[in-house]
Write an enzyme that holds these catalytic residues in place. Sequence first.
Site, PDB file in Angstrom:
ATOM      1  N   ASP A 124       3.233  -8.568   4.081  1.00 36.14           N
ATOM      2  CA  ASP A 124       1.840  -8.716   4.759  1.00 36.14           C
ATOM      3  C   ASP A 124       1.450  -9.925   4.600  1.00 36.14           C
ATOM      4  OD1 ASP A 124       1.185  -7.657   2.054  1.00 36.14           O
ATOM      5  OD2 ASP A 124      -0.705  -7.700   2.850  1.00 36.14           O
ATOM      6  N   HIS A 166      10.931  -5.465   4.891  1.00 36.77           N
ATOM      7  CA  HIS A 166       9.586  -5.357   5.410  1.00 36.77           C
ATOM      8  C   HIS A 166       8.926  -6.817   5.248  1.00 36.77           C
ATOM      9  CE1 HIS A 166       6.217  -2.740   6.841  1.00 36.77           C
ATOM     10  NE2 HIS A 166       5.460  -3.691   6.180  1.00 36.77           N
ATOM     11  N   ASP A 172      17.685   0.094   3.828  1.00 34.30           N
ATOM     12  CA  ASP A 172      17.608  -1.397   4.397  1.00 34.30           C
ATOM     13  C   ASP A 172      17.131  -1.528   5.790  1.00 34.30           C
ATOM     14  OD1 ASP A 172      17.652  -4.082   4.940  1.00 34.30           O
ATOM     15  OD2 ASP A 172      19.744  -4.354   4.873  1.00 34.30           O
ATOM     16  N   GLU A 203      10.070  -3.580   1.246  1.00 35.09           N
ATOM     17  CA  GLU A 203       9.378  -4.843   1.278  1.00 35.09           C
ATOM     18  C   GLU A 203       9.596  -5.735   0.235  1.00 35.09           C
ATOM     19  OE1 GLU A 203       5.050  -3.834   1.655  1.00 35.09           O
ATOM     20  OE2 GLU A 203       4.435  -5.861   2.174  1.00 35.09           O
TER      21      GLU A 203
HETATM   22  O1  9MR Z   1       3.035  -3.858   5.998  1.00 36.84           O
HETATM   23  C1  9MR Z   1       2.187  -2.909   5.132  1.00 36.84           C
HETATM   24  C2  9MR Z   1       2.490  -3.368   3.958  1.00 36.84           C
HETATM   25  O2  9MR Z   1       2.304  -4.699   3.341  1.00 36.84           O
HETATM   26  C3  9MR Z   1       2.068  -2.209   3.017  1.00 36.84           C
HETATM   27  O3  9MR Z   1       2.850  -2.217   1.454  1.00 36.84           O
HETATM   28  C4  9MR Z   1       2.216  -0.876   3.389  1.00 36.84           C
HETATM   29  C5  9MR Z   1       1.551  -0.006   2.461  1.00 36.84           C
HETATM   30  O4  9MR Z   1       0.077  -0.302   2.488  1.00 36.84           O
HETATM   31  O5  9MR Z   1       1.561  -0.910   4.623  1.00 36.84           O
HETATM   32  C6  9MR Z   1       2.218  -1.742   5.780  1.00 36.84           C
HETATM   33  O6  9MR Z   1       1.679  -1.331   6.954  1.00 36.84           O
HETATM   34  C7  9MR Z   1       1.756  -0.285   7.600  1.00 36.84           C
HETATM   35  C8  9MR Z   1       0.685   0.520   7.489  1.00 36.84           C
HETATM   36  O7  9MR Z   1       0.363   0.956   6.224  1.00 36.84           O
HETATM   37  C9  9MR Z   1       1.031   1.833   8.711  1.00 36.84           C
HETATM   38  N1  9MR Z   1       1.158   1.375   9.951  1.00 36.84           N
HETATM   39  C10 9MR Z   1       2.067   0.449   9.901  1.00 36.84           C
HETATM   40  C11 9MR Z   1       2.012  -0.711   8.994  1.00 36.84           C
HETATM   41  C12 9MR Z   1       3.404  -1.739   9.218  1.00 36.84           C
HETATM   42  O8  9MR Z   1       4.450  -0.979   8.856  1.00 36.84           O
HETATM   43  O1  9MR Z   2       3.097  -3.364  -5.308  1.00 41.42           O
HETATM   44  C1  9MR Z   2       2.504  -2.240  -5.097  1.00 41.42           C
HETATM   45  C2  9MR Z   2       2.976  -0.866  -5.514  1.00 41.42           C
HETATM   46  O2  9MR Z   2       2.862  -1.045  -7.116  1.00 41.42           O
HETATM   47  C3  9MR Z   2       1.976   0.123  -5.210  1.00 41.42           C
HETATM   48  O3  9MR Z   2       2.539   1.275  -5.529  1.00 41.42           O
HETATM   49  C4  9MR Z   2       1.760   0.309  -3.688  1.00 41.42           C
HETATM   50  C5  9MR Z   2       0.795   1.213  -2.964  1.00 41.42           C
HETATM   51  O4  9MR Z   2      -0.589   1.337  -3.480  1.00 41.42           O
HETATM   52  O5  9MR Z   2       1.499  -1.376  -3.507  1.00 41.42           O
HETATM   53  C6  9MR Z   2       1.964  -2.286  -3.479  1.00 41.42           C
HETATM   54  O6  9MR Z   2       1.485  -3.505  -3.214  1.00 41.42           O
HETATM   55  C7  9MR Z   2       1.496  -3.659  -1.694  1.00 41.42           C
HETATM   56  C8  9MR Z   2      -0.015  -4.022  -1.606  1.00 41.42           C
HETATM   57  O7  9MR Z   2      -0.904  -3.117  -1.539  1.00 41.42           O
HETATM   58  C9  9MR Z   2       0.219  -4.851  -0.215  1.00 41.42           C
HETATM   59  N1  9MR Z   2       0.868  -5.766   0.118  1.00 41.42           N
HETATM   60  C10 9MR Z   2       2.154  -5.448  -0.142  1.00 41.42           C
HETATM   61  C11 9MR Z   2       2.505  -4.735  -1.453  1.00 41.42           C
HETATM   62  C12 9MR Z   2       3.881  -4.469  -1.668  1.00 41.42           C
HETATM   63  O8  9MR Z   2       4.269  -3.302  -1.164  1.00 41.42           O
END
Ligand code: 9MR
Ligand code: 9MR
Length: 663
Positions: A171, A488, A534, A543
């Site tokens: 993100d 991701h 993947d 991600e």
């Molecule tokens: O893209 C988002 C990612 O960076 C976060 O780690 C993740 C969890 O918070 O959420 C992703 O965003 C998703 C959202 O939570 C739910 N709708 C789809 C989004 C894109 O996959």
């Molecule tokens: O790296 C983070 C992981 O330890 C947590 O379990 C997860 C859910 O809270 O979130 C991860 O961090 C995400 C962040 O919230 C949004 N940007 C993407 C990060 C990697 O997935």
Amino acid sequence: MKNLQRLFILLLFSIQSFASGIFVNQVGYLSNLPKYFYTDENVDSFYVVESTTGTVYFRDALILSVTDDQATGLTLYKGDFTTFERTGSYLIRLSNGDSSFVFNISSNVFENAYYKSLKGFYFQRCGVELTTEFAGVYHHPACHLNDGMLHSTTGDSGYVENKGGWHDAGDYGKYVVNAGVTVGTMLMAYEYFPDKFNQDDLDITESGNSVPDILDEARFELEWLLKMQREDGGVYFKLTRENFSGFVMPQTDNATRYIYQVSSTATGDFAALMARASRLFKNYDADFSNQCLDAAELAWSFLSDNSSIVPAGGFKNPPGTATGEYGDGDDRDERLWASAELFETTSDSVYNQYFTSHYNYSGTISSTMWWGNVKDLAHLTYLLSTQSAASQTIKNNINSGLINYCNSFENSSQQNGFGVTLSQYQYTWGCNSDVLNNAILLLFGYEQTKNEDYYNLALKQLNYILGINANNKSYVTGLGSNPVMHPHHRPSGADGITDPVPGLMAGGPDRYLDDAVLQSHYNNTTPPALCYIDDEGSYASNEIAINWNAPLVFVLGYFNSEGITDVKERGSNILPSEYKLEQNYPNPFNPNTFINYSLPQESFVLLVVFSSTGQLVRQLVNSSEKAGNYRISFDADGISSGVYFYRIKAGEFVSTKKMMLLK
Ligand code: 9MR
Ligand code: 9MR
Ligand code: ZN
């Protein structure tokens, strides 16, 4: 057409990976270090085959390693080819005819991987154009140029200029707490291993400016972090939209981004980073160094004025906001880290006082660093402190904590089929970074004790990331024959280019199935290490994130220079008392062998290889060198079998040894 191509490539990869079940490090192996692979195929022997010629160079038996591995459900056999040191491109063939992915053996096998992993940060840069010159096909215009709007929860209003910094992950948000462990790890790599991390030719905007690129890259984030500090020293938690954008290119993501309230975890991390940066940039840019120190001290004063966690209970997303939370209800580790770094930079007893009275609040190192726990970073800084006022007793305590923890890794790895230092319950969101952070702790354990078991176990963790895993994946984009292809990662998804942005590591298996894609493919009977896919939609396993790439940079950079010639030989940092030229090993030697020599004082060194008729074959060293123990790799490719001699002249010292070349 593109999609069709993609399908074929996919098909090819899946056929290969499922048919083989031979798990190798797809990047390769350093000539002088352990080499092994695993397979789940029950056959008796294996061959190391040169990939270009088909020549078989090595053969040995496979050894049963584990039955019904808890993490993978597999029964695994191990093949070891450590003694095979010849430089080249190879594959493993089993006696049933199955073949592995191709890999390399060489003394600089990780160099490209290391460069790519550090360059991965450049691709995350925000607020600047990624130019064709440095980003190639992944170039894009400057993104996120709008100022951040103070969220109502800050109690303030208006906009703050805060361009720059890296996109956090897949993100486009930016989170101070996650920047903490990330930049902390990068600065730590440079601070303790400057010889390994001093490259200035990484092909980023600042390359060639006489500042190591790892510092330049870290500074890109530090400059942004400075903009996140409020006048009273407190540091805002994050800069994000209220909700995640779709899979668009960053320059088209124009929704309002908010600055969220000040937090003490963010402020503690910030103080630690700025203090550390201040000492590392001192010799490169005194003004910046001072600016960092002022910012660190101001942050510390905020922490001193607010002795309980801010906001109460730790930062939480306010209603209407759904971006990353990095939820952490304990700021003791961040405060401790700040005190350790400020003490190391300033030698001020106030910080030493704080550290010594708080360092042991829940024992010494017993869990690995991550964004939610930076206590280890605090402990390591104090352990390696150069301040004379640092307590030796405390250093000893920290050291035994570290060693005990490294020993616990030996146990956990023995219970894991691939030698991974995770229990079966630790395959959580982002666990690939835990594996590599464990490797970092093992490397510090090794540096403290010279116990090679730690060193080899650290290398095993890297091997796991680069392909010796049950998914037969290189978890890093752009590395190896079967890398992550659909991370991701918004730019990779939106840019229309088949290959994802290179050098970025996926989070890895998540047995707790924290996203819908994982849930639709797996369930609670799936072996933990197989809960990976993947697929772009799987943010919990596929991600990428800056805090996951930082330990990758550390471990790749560390091992990168382990194979490079004319570095001090590992395992022997003690200055030698006499000149020495050692018998080469192995002797008779393979086309790739090593020559060790020692210099008790700085000397002009001439090291040459000549034939039995006295003809010069190769000049290996012809320069002035500091005192130390050296290891030179001698690649005899192109030289025929026979008797040779190698001779050193160092100051008054002259010594000649005989070497046999058998091909
Ligand atoms: O893209 C988002 C990612 O960076 C976060 O780690 C993740 C969890 O918070 O959420 C992703 O965003 C998703 C959202 O939570 C739910 N709708 C789809 C989004 C894109 O996959
Ligand atoms: O790296 C983070 C992981 O330890 C947590 O379990 C997860 C859910 O809270 O979130 C991860 O961090 C995400 C962040 O919230 C949004 N940007 C993407 C990060 C990697 O997935
Ligand atoms: Zn951006």
